[in-house]
Design a protein around this motif. Structure first.
Motif, PDB file in Angstrom:
ATOM      1  N   PHE A  51       0.847  -1.189   0.000  1.00 55.43           N
ATOM      2  CA  PHE A  51       0.000   0.000   0.000  1.00 55.43           C
ATOM      3  C   PHE A  51       0.881   1.236   0.000  1.00 55.43           C
ATOM      4  CE2 PHE A  51      -2.067   3.321   2.588  1.00 55.43           C
ATOM      5  CZ  PHE A  51      -3.270   3.482   1.914  1.00 55.43           C
ATOM      6  N   GLN A  52       0.522   2.252  -0.783  1.00 53.62           N
ATOM      7  CA  GLN A  52       1.257   3.509  -0.774  1.00 53.62           C
ATOM      8  C   GLN A  52       0.418   4.585  -0.104  1.00 53.62           C
ATOM      9  OE1 GLN A  52       2.287   5.442  -4.552  1.00 53.62           O
ATOM     10  NE2 GLN A  52       4.194   6.169  -3.633  1.00 53.62           N
ATOM     11  N   ASP A  53       1.011   5.281   0.883  1.00 53.58           N
ATOM     12  CA  ASP A  53       0.258   6.319   1.580  1.00 53.58           C
ATOM     13  C   ASP A  53       0.461   7.681   0.920  1.00 53.58           C
ATOM     14  OD1 ASP A  53       2.699   7.434   2.487  1.00 53.58           O
ATOM     15  OD2 ASP A  53       2.627   6.338   4.382  1.00 53.58           O
ATOM     16  N   LYS A  54      -0.157   8.712   1.483  1.00 54.08           N
ATOM     17  CA  LYS A  54      -0.116  10.049   0.891  1.00 54.08           C
ATOM     18  C   LYS A  54       1.278  10.664   0.933  1.00 54.08           C
ATOM     19  CE  LYS A  54      -4.904  10.758   2.310  1.00 54.08           C
ATOM     20  NZ  LYS A  54      -5.818  11.465   3.258  1.00 54.08           N
ATOM     21  N   ASN A  55       2.119  10.156   1.833  1.00 56.80           N
ATOM     22  CA  ASN A  55       3.495  10.640   1.937  1.00 56.80           C
ATOM     23  C   ASN A  55       4.463   9.832   1.072  1.00 56.80           C
ATOM     24  OD1 ASN A  55       2.892  12.721   3.806  1.00 56.80           O
ATOM     25  ND2 ASN A  55       2.871  11.223   5.473  1.00 56.80           N
ATOM     26  N   LYS A  56       3.898   8.995   0.192  1.00 59.18           N
ATOM     27  CA  LYS A  56       4.654   8.198  -0.783  1.00 59.18           C
ATOM     28  C   LYS A  56       5.431   7.048  -0.157  1.00 59.18           C
ATOM     29  CE  LYS A  56       5.069  12.120  -3.964  1.00 59.18           C
ATOM     30  NZ  LYS A  56       5.977  12.920  -4.820  1.00 59.18           N
ATOM     31  N   ASN A  57       5.150   6.718   1.107  1.00 60.77           N
ATOM     32  CA  ASN A  57       5.744   5.533   1.708  1.00 60.77           C
ATOM     33  C   ASN A  57       5.014   4.292   1.191  1.00 60.77           C
ATOM     34  OD1 ASN A  57       7.510   6.987   3.617  1.00 60.77           O
ATOM     35  ND2 ASN A  57       5.590   7.562   4.613  1.00 60.77           N
ATOM     36  N   ILE A  58       5.769   3.218   0.976  1.00 59.21           N
ATOM     37  CA  ILE A  58       5.183   1.942   0.591  1.00 59.21           C
ATOM     38  C   ILE A  58       5.139   1.048   1.829  1.00 59.21           C
ATOM     39  CG2 ILE A  58       5.290  -0.036  -0.953  1.00 59.21           C
ATOM     40  CD1 ILE A  58       4.924   2.518  -2.461  1.00 59.21           C
ATOM     41  N   TRP A  59       3.956   0.519   2.144  1.00 56.01           N
ATOM     42  CA  TRP A  59       3.780  -0.369   3.292  1.00 56.01           C
ATOM     43  C   TRP A  59       3.648  -1.802   2.803  1.00 56.01           C
ATOM     44  CZ3 TRP A  59       3.367   1.433   8.455  1.00 56.01           C
ATOM     45  CH2 TRP A  59       3.350   2.823   8.599  1.00 56.01           C
ATOM     46  N   PHE A  60       4.276  -2.729   3.526  1.00 55.77           N
ATOM     47  CA  PHE A  60       4.197  -4.153   3.203  1.00 55.77           C
ATOM     48  C   PHE A  60       3.678  -4.917   4.415  1.00 55.77           C
ATOM     49  CE2 PHE A  60       7.803  -2.475   0.769  1.00 55.77           C
ATOM     50  CZ  PHE A  60       7.431  -2.822  -0.520  1.00 55.77           C
ATOM     51  N   ILE A  61       2.684  -5.742   4.195  1.00 57.55           N
ATOM     52  CA  ILE A  61       2.293  -6.735   5.189  1.00 57.55           C
ATOM     53  C   ILE A  61       2.955  -8.040   4.773  1.00 57.55           C
ATOM     54  CG2 ILE A  61       0.385  -8.083   6.145  1.00 57.55           C
ATOM     55  CD1 ILE A  61      -1.395  -5.644   5.809  1.00 57.55           C
ATOM     56  N   VAL A  62       3.856  -8.522   5.592  1.00 62.38           N
ATOM     57  CA  VAL A  62       4.648  -9.707   5.253  1.00 62.38           C
ATOM     58  C   VAL A  62       4.192 -10.870   6.122  1.00 62.38           C
ATOM     59  CG1 VAL A  62       6.972 -10.661   5.020  1.00 62.38           C
ATOM     60  CG2 VAL A  62       6.587  -8.205   4.676  1.00 62.38           C
ATOM     61  N   ASP A  63       3.769 -11.919   5.464  1.00 59.52           N
ATOM     62  CA  ASP A  63       3.187 -13.068   6.135  1.00 59.52           C
ATOM     63  C   ASP A  63       4.124 -13.643   7.188  1.00 59.52           C
ATOM     64  OD1 ASP A  63       1.282 -15.066   6.627  1.00 59.52           O
ATOM     65  OD2 ASP A  63       2.264 -16.436   5.235  1.00 59.52           O
ATOM     66  N   ASN A  64       3.578 -13.838   8.380  1.00 52.99           N
ATOM     67  CA  ASN A  64       4.291 -14.477   9.487  1.00 52.99           C
ATOM     68  C   ASN A  64       5.572 -13.745   9.899  1.00 52.99           C
ATOM     69  OD1 ASN A  64       4.217 -16.616  11.389  1.00 52.99           O
ATOM     70  ND2 ASN A  64       5.850 -17.674  10.300  1.00 52.99           N
ATOM     71  N   THR A  65       5.666 -12.473   9.532  1.00 50.55           N
ATOM     72  CA  THR A  65       6.847 -11.690   9.899  1.00 50.55           C
ATOM     73  C   THR A  65       6.455 -10.386  10.578  1.00 50.55           C
ATOM     74  OG1 THR A  65       8.112 -12.606   8.042  1.00 50.55           O
ATOM     75  CG2 THR A  65       8.941 -10.577   9.037  1.00 50.55           C
ATOM     76  N   GLY A  66       5.697  -9.547   9.881  1.00 50.15           N
ATOM     77  CA  GLY A  66       5.314  -8.280  10.477  1.00 50.15           C
ATOM     78  C   GLY A  66       4.922  -7.247   9.442  1.00 50.15           C
ATOM     79  N   LEU A  67       5.047  -6.013   9.834  1.00 43.25           N
ATOM     80  CA  LEU A  67       4.663  -4.878   9.004  1.00 43.25           C
ATOM     81  C   LEU A  67       5.909  -4.050   8.710  1.00 43.25           C
ATOM     82  CD1 LEU A  67       2.169  -3.221   7.883  1.00 43.25           C
ATOM     83  CD2 LEU A  67       2.261  -1.952  10.040  1.00 43.25           C
ATOM     84  N   ALA A  68       6.055  -3.629   7.441  1.00 49.87           N
ATOM     85  CA  ALA A  68       7.229  -2.848   7.055  1.00 49.87           C
ATOM     86  C   ALA A  68       6.804  -1.605   6.284  1.00 49.87           C
ATOM     87  CB  ALA A  68       8.174  -3.693   6.208  1.00 49.87           C
ATOM     88  N   GLN A  69       7.615  -0.554   6.426  1.00 46.84           N
ATOM     89  CA  GLN A  69       7.385   0.701   5.707  1.00 46.84           C
ATOM     90  C   GLN A  69       8.663   1.057   4.949  1.00 46.84           C
ATOM     91  OE1 GLN A  69       8.089   4.531   7.545  1.00 46.84           O
ATOM     92  NE2 GLN A  69       5.920   5.052   7.289  1.00 46.84           N
ATOM     93  N   PHE A  70       8.534   1.301   3.639  1.00 48.70           N
ATOM     94  CA  PHE A  70       9.672   1.680   2.806  1.00 48.70           C
ATOM     95  C   PHE A  70       9.530   3.152   2.449  1.00 48.70           C
ATOM     96  CE2 PHE A  70      11.721   1.809  -1.500  1.00 48.70           C
ATOM     97  CZ  PHE A  70      13.018   1.625  -1.057  1.00 48.70           C
ATOM     98  N   ASP A  71      10.491   3.983   2.876  1.00 51.58           N
ATOM     99  CA  ASP A  71      10.397   5.434   2.688  1.00 51.58           C
ATOM    100  C   ASP A  71      11.079   5.918   1.404  1.00 51.58           C
ATOM    101  OD1 ASP A  71      13.107   5.264   3.244  1.00 51.58           O
ATOM    102  OD2 ASP A  71      12.982   6.289   5.186  1.00 51.58           O
ATOM    103  N   GLY A  72      11.478   4.984   0.553  1.00 55.84           N
ATOM    104  CA  GLY A  72      12.168   5.326  -0.682  1.00 55.84           C
ATOM    105  C   GLY A  72      13.645   5.043  -0.614  1.00 55.84           C
ATOM    106  N   GLU A  73      14.156   4.929   0.609  1.00 57.97           N
ATOM    107  CA  GLU A  73      15.577   4.639   0.805  1.00 57.97           C
ATOM    108  C   GLU A  73      15.796   3.454   1.743  1.00 57.97           C
ATOM    109  OE1 GLU A  73      17.618   8.115   2.074  1.00 57.97           O
ATOM    110  OE2 GLU A  73      17.186   9.266   0.253  1.00 57.97           O
ATOM    111  N   GLN A  74      15.030   3.424   2.816  1.00 63.05           N
ATOM    112  CA  GLN A  74      15.225   2.379   3.815  1.00 63.05           C
ATOM    113  C   GLN A  74      13.901   1.691   4.130  1.00 63.05           C
ATOM    114  OE1 GLN A  74      17.047   4.392   7.171  1.00 63.05           O
ATOM    115  NE2 GLN A  74      19.097   3.778   6.500  1.00 63.05           N
ATOM    116  N   LEU A  75      14.027   0.457   4.561  1.00 65.02           N
ATOM    117  CA  LEU A  75      12.876  -0.318   5.004  1.00 65.02           C
ATOM    118  C   LEU A  75      12.831  -0.300   6.524  1.00 65.02           C
ATOM    119  CD1 LEU A  75      10.669  -2.155   3.652  1.00 65.02           C
ATOM    120  CD2 LEU A  75      12.079  -4.086   4.369  1.00 65.02           C
ATOM    121  N   HIS A  76      11.710   0.119   7.087  1.00 62.51           N
ATOM    122  CA  HIS A  76      11.538   0.195   8.538  1.00 62.51           C
ATOM    123  C   HIS A  76      10.528  -0.860   8.978  1.00 62.51           C
ATOM    124  CE1 HIS A  76      13.607   4.104   8.387  1.00 62.51           C
ATOM    125  NE2 HIS A  76      12.837   4.357   7.330  1.00 62.51           N
ATOM    126  N   TRP A  77      10.934  -1.675   9.935  1.00 61.46           N
ATOM    127  CA  TRP A  77      10.083  -2.768  10.402  1.00 61.46           C
ATOM    128  C   TRP A  77       9.338  -2.399  11.679  1.00 61.46           C
ATOM    129  CZ3 TRP A  77       8.793  -7.094   7.953  1.00 61.46           C
ATOM    130  CH2 TRP A  77       9.592  -7.504   6.878  1.00 61.46           C
TER     131      TRP A  77
END
Length: 266
Positions: A51-77
């Motif tokens: 999912f991409q939010d209004k601030n252009k971050n990409i969010w990932f729901i990763v099965d059996n792992t957790g939630l991640a946010q990609f800000d264009g440079e780094q992935l934050h878990w």
């Protein structure tokens, strides 16, 4: 890359994201893979939602792992254990990110997550797909029906949400294994589960602001009809303590009923 593709996402730069066992980007103009964020960020399980939010971050729901946010440079878990089994994700008009999990509805205010559960008024903590409507209300699918979050501004200007729930007693005939939700151009909400479709025309939907007026027609306790209009005060006391809440009068003498007016007085 091998693996099932669960969902496409086109971001604001016209790039296509393919969630397989590793999230890849396809550059539409060059027609080839240009980036794989999992090479350095260790996404090892299948991505089931992005999912991409209004601030252009990409969010990932990763099965059996957790939630991640990609800000264009780094992935934050966000490695809270409650995110290991997440389902739907949505952004509301105020910029809050909502995530449905097996352990409640998570709301991210830009700083931290807060969880809402049955204790807060949801009809179940098992939450799935989420959809905001044109009025800013949040519709949450659960395994027990639908929870509706209604934004309200407090005297301090803070947005809080009142919660209403809808289930089988409100007319939901089929509700099992919720798969997806969609708000169409005609302002109709659609829910799909493993048994069929449920839809609601929001143009005709109204929230009752006041509790309905109750009229007592009859009383039946333990399968015995009581005509309370013909009873004297002494018989009232013998059958139901006069003036007490009905729930307190009968106590635990029979199973709890759905939609029971527990505050009804005689």
């Amino acid at each position: 890359n091998e693996g099932a593709i669960n969902q496409f996402l086109q971001d604001d730069q016209q790039r296509m994201w393919l969630p397989t066992n590793s999230p890849y980007i396809i550059d539409k103009n060059q027609n080839h893979f240009v980036f794989n964020i999992s090479e350095n960020d260790s996404i090892t399980h299948s991505t089931i939602r992005q999912f991409q939010d209004k601030n252009k971050n990409i969010w990932f729901i990763v099965d059996n792992t957790g939630l991640a946010q990609f800000d264009g440079e780094q992935l934050h878990w966000f490695l809270d254990e409650r995110f290991r089994h997440s389902h739907g994700i949505e952004e509301d008009q105020f910029g809050n990110i909502w995530v449905g999990t097996n352990y409640g509805l998570a709301k991210f205010d830009g700083q931290q997550f807060h969880f809402l559960t049955e204790k807060d008024g949801l009809n179940s903590s098992m939450t799935y797909e989420i959809q905001e409507d044109k009025a800013g209300r949040i519709w949450v699918g659960t395994d027990e029906g639908i929870s509706l979050l209604i934004p309200q501004k407090t005297s301090k200007g803070i947005i809080e949400h009142a919660i209403r729930t809808y289930g089988a007693k409100d007319g939901l005939k089929i509700w099992s294994g919720l798969e997806s939700v969609f708000l169409d151009s005609r302002n109709t909400l659609w829910w799909a589960d493993d048994k069929g479709l449920t839809f609601l025309d929001l143009n005709k939907f109204e929230l009752n602001e006041h509790s309905p007026t109750l009229q007592l027609d009859q009383i039946q306790i333990k399968q015995h009809h009581i005509d309370y209009r013909q009873l004297s005060d002494s018989l009232y006391v013998a059958n139901l303590p006069f003036g007490n809440a009905l729930a307190a009068s009968i106590k635990d003498s029979f199973p709890k009923l759905q939609n029971y007016p527990s505050q009804l007085n005689l």
